[in-house]
Write an enzyme that holds these catalytic residues in place. Structure first.
Site, PDB file in Angstrom:
ATOM      1  N   HIS A  93       0.828  -1.252  -0.112  1.00  0.00           N
ATOM      2  CA  HIS A  93       0.133  -0.035   0.036  1.00  0.00           C
ATOM      3  C   HIS A  93       0.817   1.176   0.087  1.00  0.00           C
ATOM      4  O   HIS A  93       2.014   1.411   0.803  1.00  0.00           O
ATOM      5  CB  HIS A  93      -0.796  -0.046   1.250  1.00  0.00           C
ATOM      6  CG  HIS A  93      -1.977   0.891   1.131  1.00  0.00           C
ATOM      7  ND1 HIS A  93      -1.835   2.418   1.758  1.00  0.00           N
ATOM      8  CD2 HIS A  93      -3.175   0.991   0.491  1.00  0.00           C
ATOM      9  CE1 HIS A  93      -2.825   2.978   1.355  1.00  0.00           C
ATOM     10  NE2 HIS A  93      -3.793   2.155   0.896  1.00  0.00           N
ATOM     11  N   GLU A 141      -3.266   3.741  -7.151  1.00  0.00           N
ATOM     12  CA  GLU A 141      -3.776   4.751  -6.292  1.00  0.00           C
ATOM     13  C   GLU A 141      -2.823   5.781  -6.248  1.00  0.00           C
ATOM     14  O   GLU A 141      -1.941   5.785  -5.738  1.00  0.00           O
ATOM     15  CB  GLU A 141      -3.836   4.252  -4.913  1.00  0.00           C
ATOM     16  CG  GLU A 141      -4.936   3.070  -4.541  1.00  0.00           C
ATOM     17  CD  GLU A 141      -5.329   3.038  -3.087  1.00  0.00           C
ATOM     18  OE1 GLU A 141      -6.481   2.685  -2.850  1.00  0.00           O
ATOM     19  OE2 GLU A 141      -4.300   2.987  -2.272  1.00  0.00           O
TER      20      GLU A 141
HETATM   21  O1  G3P Z   1      -6.517   1.967   0.293  1.00  0.00           O
HETATM   22  C1  G3P Z   1      -7.504   2.777   0.155  1.00  0.00           C
HETATM   23  C2  G3P Z   1      -7.032   4.158  -0.022  1.00  0.00           C
HETATM   24  O2  G3P Z   1      -5.508   4.428  -0.075  1.00  0.00           O
HETATM   25  C3  G3P Z   1      -7.759   5.129  -0.450  1.00  0.00           C
HETATM   26  O3  G3P Z   1      -7.923   6.076   0.383  1.00  0.00           O
HETATM   27  O4  G3P Z   1      -9.524   7.553   1.713  1.00  0.00           O
HETATM   28  O5  G3P Z   1      -8.803   7.979  -0.552  1.00  0.00           O
HETATM   29  O6  G3P Z   1     -10.646   6.322  -0.109  1.00  0.00           O
HETATM   30  P1  G3P Z   1      -9.356   7.013   0.417  1.00  0.00           P
END
Ligand code: G3P
Length: 222
Positions: A93, A141
């Site tokens: 992550h 992400e």
């Molecule tokens: O692992 C999910 C994450 O990093 C995204 O976080 O709070 O933007 O949905 P968020």
């Protein structure tokens, strides 16, 4: 795990400390059962066993270390994760990065134990590189959008479609997820329209005062 999938990463927010991780997981399970949508959860490490014992939806560890059982104080071995009854693990992550070599070792160790793997990547290039390890999922992400209010599908739709294309070119069996700023059913629909197999999200659900309402909204187009 069936796709499209919605995976909720609880991170280490105060909202999921102690029994509240199980409370949220039971809500996710209720919505998953009623809707038939595949919803997975990633409780904090210290709550993994309690949650995995109590619910039937896929439960993921938030991290795993490339370590065998034995001396290794404070590390989380794939074997320990398996013993909790968890379904799988996030790996690499953005908030808990590992070297590419360690990602490969973790994926291999998890697969030997029949643990599902969801490898995270900050960029399309990293996702394409890590695809050589053939995890079940790769979640792209962009770190700058994590925890924000603008979904990656709005702020940078190209990173989603490009990652799907790049990962599938390496291994078409990998399901690509996207995450960062995902908050609504429209965001999830946009992810699917961009070719993703679902989303990985956190704050939109975990920090909400009405998580059940948010989860129902997230899955409304699935
Ligand atoms: O692992 C999910 C994450 O990093 C995204 O976080 O709070 O933007 O949905 P968020």
């Amino acid at each position: 795990m069936r796709t499209p999938a919605v995976i909720v990463n609880y991170k280490v927010y105060t909202e999921v400390e102690g029994i509240r991780s199980l409370d949220l997981s039971e809500i996710c399970q209720k919505v998953a059962e009623e809707s038939g949508v595949s919803i997975g959860v990633c409780p904090p490490m210290v709550e993994l066993s309690r949650v995995a014992d109590a619910v039937d939806i896929p439960v993921f560890s938030q991290n795993v270390d490339p370590r065998k059982p034995g001396s290794g104080t404070g590390f989380t071995t794939p074997s320990l994760v398996k013993a909790t009854g968890a379904f799988g693990s996030l790996i690499n992550h953005s908030e808990h990065k590992q070297s590419a070599e360690d990602v490969g070792t973790c994926v291999g160790m998890c697969h030997e134990l029949d643990l599902c793997t969801c490898v995270c990547a900050d960029t399309t290039e990293i996702a394409a590189d890590l695809a050589r390890f053939s995890p079940a999922f790769i979640a792209v992400e962009p770190p700058e959008l994590i925890g924000g209010d603008i979904s990656v599908t709005t702020a940078n739709p190209k990173v989603v479609s490009d990652t799907v294309e790049a990962v599938k070119a390496v291994d078409s069996n990998i399901s690509v997820l996207c995450g960062a700023g995902v908050k609504t059913g429209e965001d999830v629909k946009a992810a699917i329209d961009l070719g993703a197999s679902g989303v990985l999200l956190a704050s939109g659900v975990v920090k909400s005062k009405e998580p059940e309402t948010v989860i129902r909204d997230l899955i409304k187009y699935l």
